[in-house]
Design a protein around this motif. Sequence first.
Motif, PDB file in Angstrom:
ATOM      1  N   GLY A  86      11.998  15.477   1.609  1.00 47.63           N
ATOM      2  CA  GLY A  86      11.365  16.473   0.789  1.00 47.63           C
ATOM      3  C   GLY A  86      10.558  17.019   1.850  1.00 47.63           C
ATOM      4  N   GLY A  87      10.456  17.384   3.090  1.00 50.17           N
ATOM      5  CA  GLY A  87       9.618  17.731   3.934  1.00 50.17           C
ATOM      6  C   GLY A  87       9.025  17.180   4.249  1.00 50.17           C
ATOM      7  N   ILE A  88       7.321  17.959   5.085  1.00 43.37           N
ATOM      8  CA  ILE A  88       6.248  17.417   5.946  1.00 43.37           C
ATOM      9  C   ILE A  88       5.232  16.621   4.398  1.00 43.37           C
ATOM     10  CG2 ILE A  88       4.487  17.689   7.433  1.00 43.37           C
ATOM     11  CD1 ILE A  88       7.119  17.778   8.900  1.00 43.37           C
ATOM     12  N   GLY A  89       5.284  17.181   3.618  1.00 45.43           N
ATOM     13  CA  GLY A  89       4.108  16.672   2.595  1.00 45.43           C
ATOM     14  C   GLY A  89       5.370  15.291   2.057  1.00 45.43           C
ATOM     15  N   GLY A  90       6.776  15.139   2.462  1.00 39.23           N
ATOM     16  CA  GLY A  90       7.014  13.897   1.867  1.00 39.23           C
ATOM     17  C   GLY A  90       6.808  13.064   2.676  1.00 39.23           C
ATOM     18  N   PHE A  91       7.020  13.172   3.923  1.00 38.85           N
ATOM     19  CA  PHE A  91       7.033  12.109   4.857  1.00 38.85           C
ATOM     20  C   PHE A  91       5.195  11.566   4.608  1.00 38.85           C
ATOM     21  CE2 PHE A  91       6.355  11.284   9.395  1.00 38.85           C
ATOM     22  CZ  PHE A  91       7.309   9.680   9.406  1.00 38.85           C
ATOM     23  N   SER A  92       4.612  12.702   4.813  1.00 42.28           N
ATOM     24  CA  SER A  92       3.030  12.189   5.077  1.00 42.28           C
ATOM     25  C   SER A  92       2.758  10.885   3.634  1.00 42.28           C
ATOM     26  CB  SER A  92       2.158  12.897   4.619  1.00 42.28           C
ATOM     27  OG  SER A  92       2.632  14.373   5.598  1.00 42.28           O
ATOM     28  N   SER A  93       3.750  11.407   2.468  1.00 42.85           N
ATOM     29  CA  SER A  93       3.337  10.730   1.152  1.00 42.85           C
ATOM     30  C   SER A  93       3.860   9.598   1.587  1.00 42.85           C
ATOM     31  CB  SER A  93       4.158  11.080   0.347  1.00 42.85           C
ATOM     32  OG  SER A  93       3.655  12.848  -0.180  1.00 42.85           O
ATOM     33  N   VAL A  94       5.600   9.144   2.198  1.00 39.18           N
ATOM     34  CA  VAL A  94       5.446   7.695   3.012  1.00 39.18           C
ATOM     35  C   VAL A  94       5.062   7.503   3.340  1.00 39.18           C
ATOM     36  CG1 VAL A  94       8.103   7.208   3.511  1.00 39.18           C
ATOM     37  CG2 VAL A  94       8.725   8.867   1.791  1.00 39.18           C
ATOM     38  N   ILE A  95       4.236   7.663   4.779  1.00 38.23           N
ATOM     39  CA  ILE A  95       3.819   6.521   4.913  1.00 38.23           C
ATOM     40  C   ILE A  95       2.445   6.185   4.586  1.00 38.23           C
ATOM     41  CG2 ILE A  95       2.353   7.280   7.178  1.00 38.23           C
ATOM     42  CD1 ILE A  95       5.210   6.884   8.247  1.00 38.23           C
ATOM     43  N   GLY A  96       2.015   7.294   3.768  1.00 37.96           N
ATOM     44  CA  GLY A  96       0.519   6.911   2.757  1.00 37.96           C
ATOM     45  C   GLY A  96       1.430   5.124   2.128  1.00 37.96           C
ATOM     46  N   LEU A  97       2.593   5.769   1.100  1.00 38.42           N
ATOM     47  CA  LEU A  97       2.750   4.707   0.303  1.00 38.42           C
ATOM     48  C   LEU A  97       2.523   3.629   1.245  1.00 38.42           C
ATOM     49  CD1 LEU A  97       4.071   3.563  -1.789  1.00 38.42           C
ATOM     50  CD2 LEU A  97       6.117   4.508  -1.271  1.00 38.42           C
ATOM     51  N   LEU A  98       3.352   3.027   2.798  1.00 41.62           N
ATOM     52  CA  LEU A  98       3.859   2.875   3.579  1.00 41.62           C
ATOM     53  C   LEU A  98       2.852   1.353   4.351  1.00 41.62           C
ATOM     54  CD1 LEU A  98       5.440   0.506   5.300  1.00 41.62           C
ATOM     55  CD2 LEU A  98       5.433   2.190   7.183  1.00 41.62           C
ATOM     56  N   LEU A  99       1.308   2.632   3.763  1.00 41.67           N
ATOM     57  CA  LEU A  99      -0.078   1.642   4.195  1.00 41.67           C
ATOM     58  C   LEU A  99      -0.084   0.723   3.516  1.00 41.67           C
ATOM     59  CD1 LEU A  99      -2.085   1.272   6.082  1.00 41.67           C
ATOM     60  CD2 LEU A  99      -3.206   3.645   5.487  1.00 41.67           C
ATOM     61  N   GLN A 100      -0.486   1.459   1.905  1.00 46.73           N
ATOM     62  CA  GLN A 100      -1.053   0.868   0.838  1.00 46.73           C
ATOM     63  C   GLN A 100       0.025  -0.385   0.644  1.00 46.73           C
ATOM     64  OE1 GLN A 100      -1.427   3.487  -2.799  1.00 46.73           O
ATOM     65  NE2 GLN A 100      -1.184   5.351  -1.507  1.00 46.73           N
ATOM     66  N   ILE A 101       0.896  -0.114   0.832  1.00 47.70           N
ATOM     67  CA  ILE A 101       1.831  -1.677   0.907  1.00 47.70           C
ATOM     68  C   ILE A 101       1.787  -3.043   1.537  1.00 47.70           C
ATOM     69  CG2 ILE A 101       4.351  -2.808   0.676  1.00 47.70           C
ATOM     70  CD1 ILE A 101       5.744   0.259  -0.347  1.00 47.70           C
ATOM     71  N   ALA A 102       1.848  -2.257   2.791  1.00 50.33           N
ATOM     72  CA  ALA A 102       1.192  -3.109   3.678  1.00 50.33           C
ATOM     73  C   ALA A 102       0.185  -3.493   3.401  1.00 50.33           C
ATOM     74  CB  ALA A 102       0.557  -2.562   5.056  1.00 50.33           C
ATOM     75  N   LEU A 103      -1.277  -3.014   2.952  1.00 53.06           N
ATOM     76  CA  LEU A 103      -2.293  -3.777   3.000  1.00 53.06           C
ATOM     77  C   LEU A 103      -2.254  -4.391   0.854  1.00 53.06           C
ATOM     78  CD1 LEU A 103      -4.795  -0.220   2.512  1.00 53.06           C
ATOM     79  CD2 LEU A 103      -5.137  -1.850   4.200  1.00 53.06           C
ATOM     80  N   ILE A 104      -1.286  -4.188   0.695  1.00 56.63           N
ATOM     81  CA  ILE A 104      -1.662  -5.070  -0.093  1.00 56.63           C
ATOM     82  C   ILE A 104      -0.460  -6.574   0.122  1.00 56.63           C
ATOM     83  CG2 ILE A 104      -0.075  -5.665  -2.443  1.00 56.63           C
ATOM     84  CD1 ILE A 104      -0.300  -2.332  -3.205  1.00 56.63           C
ATOM     85  N   VAL A 105       0.193  -6.258   0.828  1.00 59.15           N
ATOM     86  CA  VAL A 105       1.432  -7.851   1.613  1.00 59.15           C
ATOM     87  C   VAL A 105      -0.333  -8.447   2.523  1.00 59.15           C
ATOM     88  CG1 VAL A 105       2.471  -8.481   3.216  1.00 59.15           C
ATOM     89  CG2 VAL A 105       3.128  -6.789   1.575  1.00 59.15           C
ATOM     90  N   PHE A 106      -0.943  -7.894   2.884  1.00 56.22           N
ATOM     91  CA  PHE A 106      -2.363  -8.669   3.383  1.00 56.22           C
ATOM     92  C   PHE A 106      -2.745  -9.030   3.167  1.00 56.22           C
ATOM     93  CE2 PHE A 106      -5.886  -8.073   5.569  1.00 56.22           C
ATOM     94  CZ  PHE A 106      -6.359  -9.255   6.826  1.00 56.22           C
ATOM     95  N   LEU A 107      -3.493  -8.367   1.664  1.00 57.11           N
ATOM     96  CA  LEU A 107      -4.115  -9.205   0.656  1.00 57.11           C
ATOM     97  C   LEU A 107      -3.735 -10.976  -0.306  1.00 57.11           C
ATOM     98  CD1 LEU A 107      -5.967  -6.072  -0.719  1.00 57.11           C
ATOM     99  CD2 LEU A 107      -6.624  -7.584   1.066  1.00 57.11           C
ATOM    100  N   VAL A 108      -1.978 -10.075   0.088  1.00 57.14           N
ATOM    101  CA  VAL A 108      -1.153 -11.206  -1.429  1.00 57.14           C
ATOM    102  C   VAL A 108      -1.636 -12.567   0.013  1.00 57.14           C
ATOM    103  CG1 VAL A 108       0.877 -11.857  -2.116  1.00 57.14           C
ATOM    104  CG2 VAL A 108       0.291  -9.938  -2.419  1.00 57.14           C
ATOM    105  N   ARG A 109      -0.996 -12.098   1.051  1.00 57.48           N
ATOM    106  CA  ARG A 109      -0.672 -13.341   1.789  1.00 57.48           C
ATOM    107  C   ARG A 109      -2.689 -14.250   2.500  1.00 57.48           C
ATOM    108  NH1 ARG A 109       3.044 -13.131   6.327  1.00 57.48           N
ATOM    109  NH2 ARG A 109       5.196 -12.651   4.396  1.00 57.48           N
ATOM    110  N   LEU A 110      -3.090 -13.391   2.568  1.00 56.19           N
ATOM    111  CA  LEU A 110      -4.749 -14.176   2.198  1.00 56.19           C
ATOM    112  C   LEU A 110      -4.979 -14.867   1.417  1.00 56.19           C
ATOM    113  CD1 LEU A 110      -7.319 -11.258   4.025  1.00 56.19           C
ATOM    114  CD2 LEU A 110      -6.054 -13.120   5.442  1.00 56.19           C
ATOM    115  N   ALA A 111      -4.769 -14.194  -0.094  1.00 56.94           N
ATOM    116  CA  ALA A 111      -4.762 -14.955  -0.947  1.00 56.94           C
ATOM    117  C   ALA A 111      -3.891 -16.422  -1.786  1.00 56.94           C
ATOM    118  CB  ALA A 111      -4.681 -14.754  -2.450  1.00 56.94           C
ATOM    119  N   MET A 112      -2.894 -16.630  -0.828  1.00 56.32           N
ATOM    120  CA  MET A 112      -1.442 -17.447  -0.566  1.00 56.32           C
ATOM    121  C   MET A 112      -2.096 -18.835  -0.185  1.00 56.32           C
ATOM    122  SD  MET A 112       1.798 -15.607  -1.376  1.00 56.32           S
ATOM    123  CE  MET A 112       2.755 -16.804  -0.823  1.00 56.32           C
TER     124      MET A 112
END
Length: 312
Positions: free
Chosen positions: A114-140
């Motif tokens: 969906g264009g450059i803006g969509g690409f940036s949104s995907v990268i931002g979403l990837l970063l958020q998910i990576a942070l969530i995974v990191f926190l879940v792993r720490l908790a486990m």
Amino acid sequence: MKFSQRGRGIVRMVAVVLSLALPLAMAVSSADARAGGGLSSGSRGGRTFSAPPSTSTAPNTAQPFNRTITQPGSPSFGTPGGGFFNRPGLLGGLAAGFLGAGLLGMLFGGGLFGGIGGFSSVIGLLLQIALIVFLVRLAMSWWQRRHETATAFAGGPSPLGAQSSFRNATGFGLGSGSAPLEIQPGDYEAFERLLGEIQAAWSNEDIARLHTLATPEMVSYLARDIEQNKARNVVNKVSGTKLLQGDLAEAWREGDTDYATVAMRFSMVDKNVDRLTGRVVEGSDQPVEVTEVWTFVRPRGANWELSAIQQT
């Protein structure tokens, strides 16, 4: 001119985001390249396609086999589908989801993302998910360390020793066609010893040694995994294997052959290193904990051998 400056700015932003997201994603994943490669492989005799009972060590159902010869001609007997999108776990699912979203965007005229803006949104979403995974792993990890003190071993208060590391279980002759099979303390010692010896032989790429510890079927899978590592110019180094908890799921007899399926939680240093330089490519020198279900087979009068490994 304005477009080119804006484009350079977007490229810089993407580079910064990737520099933050990719190391984080790598930090929360291990090499997962120990003996068996994190797959479910092998055979359990007449119970190959029956899930072993859950135990206190492995309360979750064991995964079905990715590789087995029990069913000749099965597609799962071949090499599992490779590539990033076929990787098990979160990253493979994310990649497939992003690809699906991109294809839908193309179908509706929005471009791959969906264009450059969509690409940036995907990268931002990837970063958020990576942070969530990191926190879940720490908790486990925190919960496992907290829980380990109270329930270090299913069979006794001592955190060490083969006889106390497995729950004392006898007469696990489950199923109408199975003769009762009693598992002795010496058998538990053999299971723990095989755990360490198989990981060591795998790490040394000693196929001849593996033939004395596992069935020909399991050796064929391990040998093929070693060849794949060689093609990637890496070697999997496993060290410090230590059984933390284990118990018996089931034991039975088929004709003159004994079977025992045990759940084991163990720690190890699991890393892939470059064959030429010794540089760590995947994993780290920090121990990781793994829970797997191993099945051992013993023909009458012979020693126990590894027959199958299942993930939980």
